[in-house]
Design a protein around this motif. Sequence first.
Motif, PDB file in Angstrom:
ATOM      1  N   PHE A  29       0.832  -1.203   0.000  1.00 53.84           N
ATOM      2  CA  PHE A  29       0.000   0.000   0.000  1.00 53.84           C
ATOM      3  C   PHE A  29       0.867   1.253   0.000  1.00 53.84           C
ATOM      4  CE2 PHE A  29      -2.064   3.429   2.383  1.00 53.84           C
ATOM      5  CZ  PHE A  29      -3.198   3.626   1.599  1.00 53.84           C
ATOM      6  N   TYR A  30       1.831   1.333   0.909  1.00 53.44           N
ATOM      7  CA  TYR A  30       2.683   2.522   0.983  1.00 53.44           C
ATOM      8  C   TYR A  30       3.526   2.680  -0.280  1.00 53.44           C
ATOM      9  CZ  TYR A  30       1.431   2.734   5.921  1.00 53.44           C
ATOM     10  OH  TYR A  30       0.733   2.837   7.096  1.00 53.44           O
ATOM     11  N   ARG A  31       3.973   1.570  -0.822  1.00 57.49           N
ATOM     12  CA  ARG A  31       4.782   1.624  -2.038  1.00 57.49           C
ATOM     13  C   ARG A  31       3.965   2.149  -3.218  1.00 57.49           C
ATOM     14  NH1 ARG A  31       5.185   1.073  -6.882  1.00 57.49           N
ATOM     15  NH2 ARG A  31       6.508  -0.344  -8.068  1.00 57.49           N
ATOM     16  N   CYS A  32       2.718   1.690  -3.336  1.00 64.75           N
ATOM     17  CA  CYS A  32       1.897   2.045  -4.503  1.00 64.75           C
ATOM     18  C   CYS A  32       1.196   3.383  -4.356  1.00 64.75           C
ATOM     19  CB  CYS A  32       0.874   0.942  -4.770  1.00 64.75           C
ATOM     20  SG  CYS A  32       1.631  -0.602  -5.303  1.00 64.75           S
ATOM     21  N   VAL A  33       0.788   3.729  -3.148  1.00 65.08           N
ATOM     22  CA  VAL A  33       0.116   5.014  -2.968  1.00 65.08           C
ATOM     23  C   VAL A  33       1.095   6.155  -3.194  1.00 65.08           C
ATOM     24  CG1 VAL A  33       0.495   5.425  -0.484  1.00 65.08           C
ATOM     25  CG2 VAL A  33      -1.656   6.144  -1.557  1.00 65.08           C
ATOM     26  N   ALA A  34       2.373   5.918  -2.926  1.00 60.71           N
ATOM     27  CA  ALA A  34       3.382   6.942  -3.210  1.00 60.71           C
ATOM     28  C   ALA A  34       3.474   7.190  -4.712  1.00 60.71           C
ATOM     29  CB  ALA A  34       4.746   6.499  -2.655  1.00 60.71           C
ATOM     30  N   GLY A  35       3.462   6.116  -5.485  1.00 58.41           N
ATOM     31  CA  GLY A  35       3.492   6.261  -6.940  1.00 58.41           C
ATOM     32  C   GLY A  35       2.243   6.945  -7.461  1.00 58.41           C
ATOM     33  N   PHE A  36       1.097   6.600  -6.874  1.00 61.13           N
ATOM     34  CA  PHE A  36      -0.169   7.205  -7.296  1.00 61.13           C
ATOM     35  C   PHE A  36      -0.176   8.710  -7.028  1.00 61.13           C
ATOM     36  CE2 PHE A  36      -4.521   8.509  -6.124  1.00 61.13           C
ATOM     37  CZ  PHE A  36      -5.141   8.314  -7.347  1.00 61.13           C
ATOM     38  N   ILE A  37       0.274   9.118  -5.856  1.00 60.74           N
ATOM     39  CA  ILE A  37       0.316  10.539  -5.512  1.00 60.74           C
ATOM     40  C   ILE A  37       1.299  11.287  -6.408  1.00 60.74           C
ATOM     41  CG2 ILE A  37       0.955  12.192  -3.711  1.00 60.74           C
ATOM     42  CD1 ILE A  37      -0.070  10.156  -1.652  1.00 60.74           C
ATOM     43  N   ALA A  38       2.474  10.689  -6.625  1.00 59.78           N
ATOM     44  CA  ALA A  38       3.494  11.348  -7.442  1.00 59.78           C
ATOM     45  C   ALA A  38       3.009  11.556  -8.871  1.00 59.78           C
ATOM     46  CB  ALA A  38       4.785  10.521  -7.431  1.00 59.78           C
ATOM     47  N   ILE A  39       2.429  10.514  -9.449  1.00 60.75           N
ATOM     48  CA  ILE A  39       1.928  10.619 -10.823  1.00 60.75           C
ATOM     49  C   ILE A  39       0.796  11.647 -10.911  1.00 60.75           C
ATOM     50  CG2 ILE A  39       0.661   9.395 -12.629  1.00 60.75           C
ATOM     51  CD1 ILE A  39       3.562   8.738 -12.637  1.00 60.75           C
ATOM     52  N   SER A  40      -0.107  11.633  -9.944  1.00 61.20           N
ATOM     53  CA  SER A  40      -1.240  12.557  -9.955  1.00 61.20           C
ATOM     54  C   SER A  40      -0.778  14.001  -9.846  1.00 61.20           C
ATOM     55  CB  SER A  40      -2.192  12.227  -8.795  1.00 61.20           C
ATOM     56  OG  SER A  40      -2.712  10.918  -8.922  1.00 61.20           O
ATOM     57  N   MET A  41       0.227  14.264  -9.011  1.00 61.80           N
ATOM     58  CA  MET A  41       0.723  15.623  -8.835  1.00 61.80           C
ATOM     59  C   MET A  41       1.356  16.165 -10.113  1.00 61.80           C
ATOM     60  SD  MET A  41       2.384  15.419  -4.996  1.00 61.80           S
ATOM     61  CE  MET A  41       3.092  17.056  -5.160  1.00 61.80           C
ATOM     62  N   VAL A  42       1.934  15.274 -10.905  1.00 62.19           N
ATOM     63  CA  VAL A  42       2.579  15.703 -12.144  1.00 62.19           C
ATOM     64  C   VAL A  42       1.561  15.822 -13.275  1.00 62.19           C
ATOM     65  CG1 VAL A  42       4.242  15.032 -13.928  1.00 62.19           C
ATOM     66  CG2 VAL A  42       4.812  14.716 -11.509  1.00 62.19           C
ATOM     67  N   VAL A  43       0.634  14.891 -13.353  1.00 63.50           N
ATOM     68  CA  VAL A  43      -0.267  14.789 -14.502  1.00 63.50           C
ATOM     69  C   VAL A  43      -1.475  15.719 -14.410  1.00 63.50           C
ATOM     70  CG1 VAL A  43      -1.805  13.244 -15.766  1.00 63.50           C
ATOM     71  CG2 VAL A  43       0.441  12.441 -15.037  1.00 63.50           C
ATOM     72  N   LEU A  44      -2.090  15.806 -13.229  1.00 67.18           N
ATOM     73  CA  LEU A  44      -3.321  16.587 -13.080  1.00 67.18           C
ATOM     74  C   LEU A  44      -3.153  18.058 -13.482  1.00 67.18           C
ATOM     75  CD1 LEU A  44      -4.879  15.115  -9.807  1.00 67.18           C
ATOM     76  CD2 LEU A  44      -5.656  14.796 -12.161  1.00 67.18           C
ATOM     77  N   PRO A  45      -2.076  18.738 -13.064  1.00 69.36           N
ATOM     78  CA  PRO A  45      -1.923  20.134 -13.487  1.00 69.36           C
ATOM     79  C   PRO A  45      -1.775  20.296 -15.004  1.00 69.36           C
ATOM     80  CG  PRO A  45      -0.524  19.672 -11.599  1.00 69.36           C
ATOM     81  CD  PRO A  45      -1.028  18.351 -12.097  1.00 69.36           C
ATOM     82  N   GLN A  46      -1.341  19.251 -15.693  1.00 68.46           N
ATOM     83  CA  GLN A  46      -1.158  19.322 -17.142  1.00 68.46           C
ATOM     84  C   GLN A  46      -2.462  19.058 -17.901  1.00 68.46           C
ATOM     85  OE1 GLN A  46       2.143  16.864 -18.399  1.00 68.46           O
ATOM     86  NE2 GLN A  46       3.395  17.462 -16.635  1.00 68.46           N
ATOM     87  N   GLY A  47      -3.497  18.655 -17.183  1.00 64.50           N
ATOM     88  CA  GLY A  47      -4.786  18.425 -17.820  1.00 64.50           C
ATOM     89  C   GLY A  47      -4.832  17.216 -18.725  1.00 64.50           C
ATOM     90  N   LYS A  48      -3.976  16.236 -18.495  1.00 65.48           N
ATOM     91  CA  LYS A  48      -3.961  15.041 -19.334  1.00 65.48           C
ATOM     92  C   LYS A  48      -5.142  14.137 -18.991  1.00 65.48           C
ATOM     93  CE  LYS A  48       1.034  14.952 -20.155  1.00 65.48           C
ATOM     94  NZ  LYS A  48       2.276  14.153 -20.078  1.00 65.48           N
ATOM     95  N   THR A  49      -5.592  13.406 -19.973  1.00 65.77           N
ATOM     96  CA  THR A  49      -6.770  12.556 -19.787  1.00 65.77           C
ATOM     97  C   THR A  49      -6.385  11.168 -19.287  1.00 65.77           C
ATOM     98  OG1 THR A  49      -8.677  11.543 -20.873  1.00 65.77           O
ATOM     99  CG2 THR A  49      -6.679  11.824 -22.210  1.00 65.77           C
ATOM    100  N   PHE A  50      -7.249  10.632 -18.420  1.00 69.15           N
ATOM    101  CA  PHE A  50      -7.040   9.295 -17.888  1.00 69.15           C
ATOM    102  C   PHE A  50      -7.900   8.272 -18.632  1.00 69.15           C
ATOM    103  CE2 PHE A  50      -6.029  12.170 -14.408  1.00 69.15           C
ATOM    104  CZ  PHE A  50      -4.819  11.675 -13.960  1.00 69.15           C
ATOM    105  N   LYS A  51      -8.725   8.751 -19.553  1.00 68.21           N
ATOM    106  CA  LYS A  51      -9.639   7.865 -20.255  1.00 68.21           C
ATOM    107  C   LYS A  51      -8.893   6.972 -21.232  1.00 68.21           C
ATOM    108  CE  LYS A  51     -13.648  10.960 -19.980  1.00 68.21           C
ATOM    109  NZ  LYS A  51     -14.661  11.716 -20.777  1.00 68.21           N
ATOM    110  N   VAL A  52      -9.326   5.718 -21.318  1.00 67.33           N
ATOM    111  CA  VAL A  52      -8.737   4.773 -22.257  1.00 67.33           C
ATOM    112  C   VAL A  52      -9.868   3.994 -22.925  1.00 67.33           C
ATOM    113  CG1 VAL A  52      -6.543   4.499 -21.040  1.00 67.33           C
ATOM    114  CG2 VAL A  52      -8.482   3.053 -20.421  1.00 67.33           C
ATOM    115  N   SER A  53      -9.589   3.423 -24.077  1.00 66.93           N
ATOM    116  CA  SER A  53     -10.578   2.620 -24.785  1.00 66.93           C
ATOM    117  C   SER A  53     -10.759   1.273 -24.094  1.00 66.93           C
ATOM    118  CB  SER A  53     -10.139   2.410 -26.240  1.00 66.93           C
ATOM    119  OG  SER A  53      -8.919   1.673 -26.279  1.00 66.93           O
TER     120      SER A  53
END
Length: 279
Positions: A29-53
């Motif tokens: 949990f600690y290993r993966c939630v760190a990756g989730f937070i890091a990715i979100s902090m970088v991606v969300l401000p850029q307005g990138k989409t999370f949608k996939v087919s």
Amino acid sequence: MIVACFCFAIMGVFVKLGSAQFSAAELVFYRCVAGFIAISMVVLPQGKTFKVSGPMFKLHLSRSVSGFVSLLLYFYAIAHLPLSTAVTLSYTSPLFLTLLMVLFLKHKPQRKQVVTIVLGFVGVLILLKPTFESSLWMAGLIGLFAGFLASIAYINVNKLGQAGEPEWRTVFYFSLFSSLGAAILMLLQSQPLAPLNQSNIWIVLGLGVSATIAQLSMTRAYSRGKTLAVASLAYLTVLFATLFAVFLWDEKLGVSSFIAMSLIAGCGILSSARGIKKQ
């Protein structure tokens, strides 16, 4: 991939240190939630989409499920086995990867490739022999199965890269799914959750940072490079982890263990090299 291997070895050190206080589910949990937070902090401000087919979502789901279970089993193995042994068993993934490519992707193996795969698994048996003679045999089998599931995850990572999926989205969905899966397991486990305090917060932070860097580096390597070529470099993690284990815990491996590790690494690299020629 070299950066990924070094960081994965550091991650193994933090898992080993944290296993005295945290369960495998908590560490995942600690290993993966760190990756989730890091990715979100970088991606969300850029307005990138999370949608996939739909097809891409299935690949993400397969990669996430296999990667999550593999990681959970891997952390369990690290907690109960010598670090170098647990890492080596997990990195049998290139051998399993070759077998999966033969069975499901219809790659016809050369005779020499078959021999190297067989010898590689002979190395696995030699490495597991001490665990079968003790109470650690279950941990040994769990570590080996972690390697098998990792090979499935790597195939999906490669397919996602070939389909044009960005590395950040692959890591994002894996981190999200694994964080949720580990959180559920934490709620279901019988033992109480270990509280975070000044004596262990540095372990959690070190685990999260090293794992995130390793995950991003590995994902880019598998998505941009040839699967078997990149997989063969994964054995550097075994070298780095063994060095850390010797210096930090004074782990001493017998001659048979070194022979087994050499067989596994050598045969994995040879089978990878022959597979590359056919690609």
